[in-house]
Design a protein around this motif. Structure first.
Motif, PDB file in Angstrom:
ATOM      1  N   VAL A 152       0.861  -1.181   0.000  1.00  0.00           N
ATOM      2  CA  VAL A 152       0.000   0.000   0.000  1.00  0.00           C
ATOM      3  C   VAL A 152       0.895   1.227   0.000  1.00  0.00           C
ATOM      4  O   VAL A 152       1.677   1.434   0.939  1.00  0.00           O
ATOM      5  CB  VAL A 152      -0.928   0.032   1.234  1.00  0.00           C
ATOM      6  N   LEU A 153       0.804   2.023  -1.038  1.00  0.00           N
ATOM      7  CA  LEU A 153       1.585   3.253  -1.149  1.00  0.00           C
ATOM      8  C   LEU A 153       0.712   4.414  -0.685  1.00  0.00           C
ATOM      9  O   LEU A 153      -0.299   4.732  -1.301  1.00  0.00           O
ATOM     10  CB  LEU A 153       2.040   3.464  -2.592  1.00  0.00           C
ATOM     11  N   THR A 154       1.125   5.040   0.412  1.00  0.00           N
ATOM     12  CA  THR A 154       0.340   6.119   1.006  1.00  0.00           C
ATOM     13  C   THR A 154       0.775   7.462   0.424  1.00  0.00           C
ATOM     14  O   THR A 154       1.962   7.765   0.358  1.00  0.00           O
ATOM     15  CB  THR A 154       0.534   6.143   2.539  1.00  0.00           C
ATOM     16  N   VAL A 155      -0.208   8.259   0.021  1.00  0.00           N
ATOM     17  CA  VAL A 155       0.055   9.583  -0.551  1.00  0.00           C
ATOM     18  C   VAL A 155      -0.801  10.574   0.233  1.00  0.00           C
ATOM     19  O   VAL A 155      -1.936  10.875  -0.127  1.00  0.00           O
ATOM     20  CB  VAL A 155      -0.301   9.625  -2.055  1.00  0.00           C
ATOM     21  N   ASP A 156      -0.256  11.075   1.356  1.00  0.00           N
ATOM     22  CA  ASP A 156      -1.113  11.834   2.280  1.00  0.00           C
ATOM     23  C   ASP A 156      -0.425  13.005   2.968  1.00  0.00           C
ATOM     24  O   ASP A 156      -0.928  13.520   3.963  1.00  0.00           O
ATOM     25  CB  ASP A 156      -1.672  10.893   3.339  1.00  0.00           C
ATOM     26  N   GLY A 157       0.717  13.440   2.450  1.00  0.00           N
ATOM     27  CA  GLY A 157       1.399  14.576   3.077  1.00  0.00           C
ATOM     28  C   GLY A 157       1.917  14.297   4.465  1.00  0.00           C
ATOM     29  O   GLY A 157       2.225  15.228   5.204  1.00  0.00           O
ATOM     30  N   GLY A 158       1.987  13.010   4.835  1.00  0.00           N
ATOM     31  CA  GLY A 158       2.525  12.642   6.152  1.00  0.00           C
ATOM     32  C   GLY A 158       1.484  12.522   7.261  1.00  0.00           C
ATOM     33  O   GLY A 158       1.853  12.388   8.435  1.00  0.00           O
ATOM     34  N   ARG A 159       0.176  12.554   6.920  1.00  0.00           N
ATOM     35  CA  ARG A 159      -0.842  12.596   7.977  1.00  0.00           C
ATOM     36  C   ARG A 159      -1.004  11.274   8.721  1.00  0.00           C
ATOM     37  O   ARG A 159      -1.206  11.279   9.933  1.00  0.00           O
ATOM     38  CB  ARG A 159      -2.191  13.020   7.403  1.00  0.00           C
ATOM     39  N   THR A 160      -0.916  10.153   8.020  1.00  0.00           N
ATOM     40  CA  THR A 160      -1.157   8.876   8.691  1.00  0.00           C
ATOM     41  C   THR A 160      -0.099   8.639   9.758  1.00  0.00           C
ATOM     42  O   THR A 160       1.098   8.726   9.487  1.00  0.00           O
ATOM     43  CB  THR A 160      -1.141   7.732   7.669  1.00  0.00           C
ATOM     44  N   GLU A 161      -0.555   8.328  10.964  1.00  0.00           N
ATOM     45  CA  GLU A 161       0.369   8.220  12.096  1.00  0.00           C
ATOM     46  C   GLU A 161       0.909   6.812  12.289  1.00  0.00           C
ATOM     47  O   GLU A 161       1.894   6.624  13.011  1.00  0.00           O
ATOM     48  CB  GLU A 161      -0.328   8.681  13.375  1.00  0.00           C
ATOM     49  N   THR A 162       0.275   5.809  11.669  1.00  0.00           N
ATOM     50  CA  THR A 162       0.784   4.446  11.822  1.00  0.00           C
ATOM     51  C   THR A 162       2.099   4.286  11.079  1.00  0.00           C
ATOM     52  O   THR A 162       2.351   4.972  10.088  1.00  0.00           O
ATOM     53  CB  THR A 162      -0.233   3.421  11.289  1.00  0.00           C
ATOM     54  N   ILE A 163       2.926   3.377  11.543  1.00  0.00           N
ATOM     55  CA  ILE A 163       4.220   3.123  10.931  1.00  0.00           C
ATOM     56  C   ILE A 163       4.074   2.010   9.896  1.00  0.00           C
ATOM     57  O   ILE A 163       3.468   0.999  10.169  1.00  0.00           O
ATOM     58  CB  ILE A 163       5.249   2.716  12.006  1.00  0.00           C
TER      59      ILE A 163
END
Length: 228
Positions: free
Chosen positions: A217-228
């Motif tokens: 899963v490639l996250t594209v969110d400006g760093g918002r997701t807090e999970t590692i």
């Protein structure tokens, strides 16, 4: 080839893409939640392009709301749209990709599958299910040059985001501007993303450069997701 339920919106999107890229952009109206429609879409794609090499599954989200306010009919409709519809298209596309020795399936989900948002219950639950399905699919034809991955966007400046924030503002008795400010305040980058930034992640996963990236899963969110 673009597909979706609204021929008018598809035509507008295709025209915009042609003007920006100069590429051949075709479109075909259909509903992936309907089995007959999904099969017709894939038949047309195979006739026009000798089978799809890249399949991007980007279904619209169900109506927002807390989990206990989602009715049975809403769950069923959302399940068809977010899980069964994408799986249908993947089932039709993957064998041909494996035969040709190259294929990419990319599922657009949401960062909410990792960090659930209570007022997007149906989307959270069913996109999480599709994320698990994509992980299982990624193993099926990996040895044949086919990969299956997810892209999980965070806040992105689209009409859909405006709709969600407007509904939230209405429910909380505030304004869209207040909800927009509160939402972007949770993003370390300090802004909502642009659709093109999500598109760049999709383009990478669709390319030969990503041939060893599979089942992720490639996250594209400006760093918002807090999970590692």
């Amino acid at each position: 080839m673009l597909t979706g339920r609204s021929a008018e919106k598809l035509a507008a999107a295709a025209t915009g893409l042609r003007q920006r890229t100069g590429a051949q952009i075709d479109f075909l109206a259909g509903d992936v939640a309907d089995p007959d429609s999904a099969e017709a879409i894939m038949r047309e794609a195979a006739e026009w392009y000798d089978g799809p090499d890249v399949l991007v599954l980007n279904a619209g989200g169900p109506p927002p709301g807390p989990i206990l306010e989602v009715g049975d009919d809403q769950w069923r409709a959302a399940f068809e749209l977010l899980v069964l519809g994408p799986l249908r298209l993947a089932r039709l596309a993957l064998p041909g990709m494996a035969e040709r020795g190259f294929g990419r399936v990319i599922v657009i989900t949401s960062t909410a599958v990792r960090q659930p948002q209570p007022d997007l219950a149906a989307s959270v639950v069913l996109r999480a299910a599709m994320t698990s399905a994509a992980k299982l699919l990624s193993r099926e034809y990996a040895s044949e040059g086919v990969t299956v991955n997810c892209v999980a966007p965070g806040p992105t400046a689209t009409d859909r985001r405006h709709e969600i924030l407007a509904a939230r503002a209405d429910r909380l008795g505030s304004t869209f501007e207040e909800q927009n400010a509160a939402d972007t305040a949770t993003v370390p980058a300090g802004r909502a993303g642009q659709p093109e930034e999500v598109g760049a992640a999709v383009a990478f996963l669709a390319s030969a450069a990503a041939s060893y990236v599979n089942g992720t899963v490639l996250t594209v969110d400006g760093g918002r997701t807090e999970t590692i």
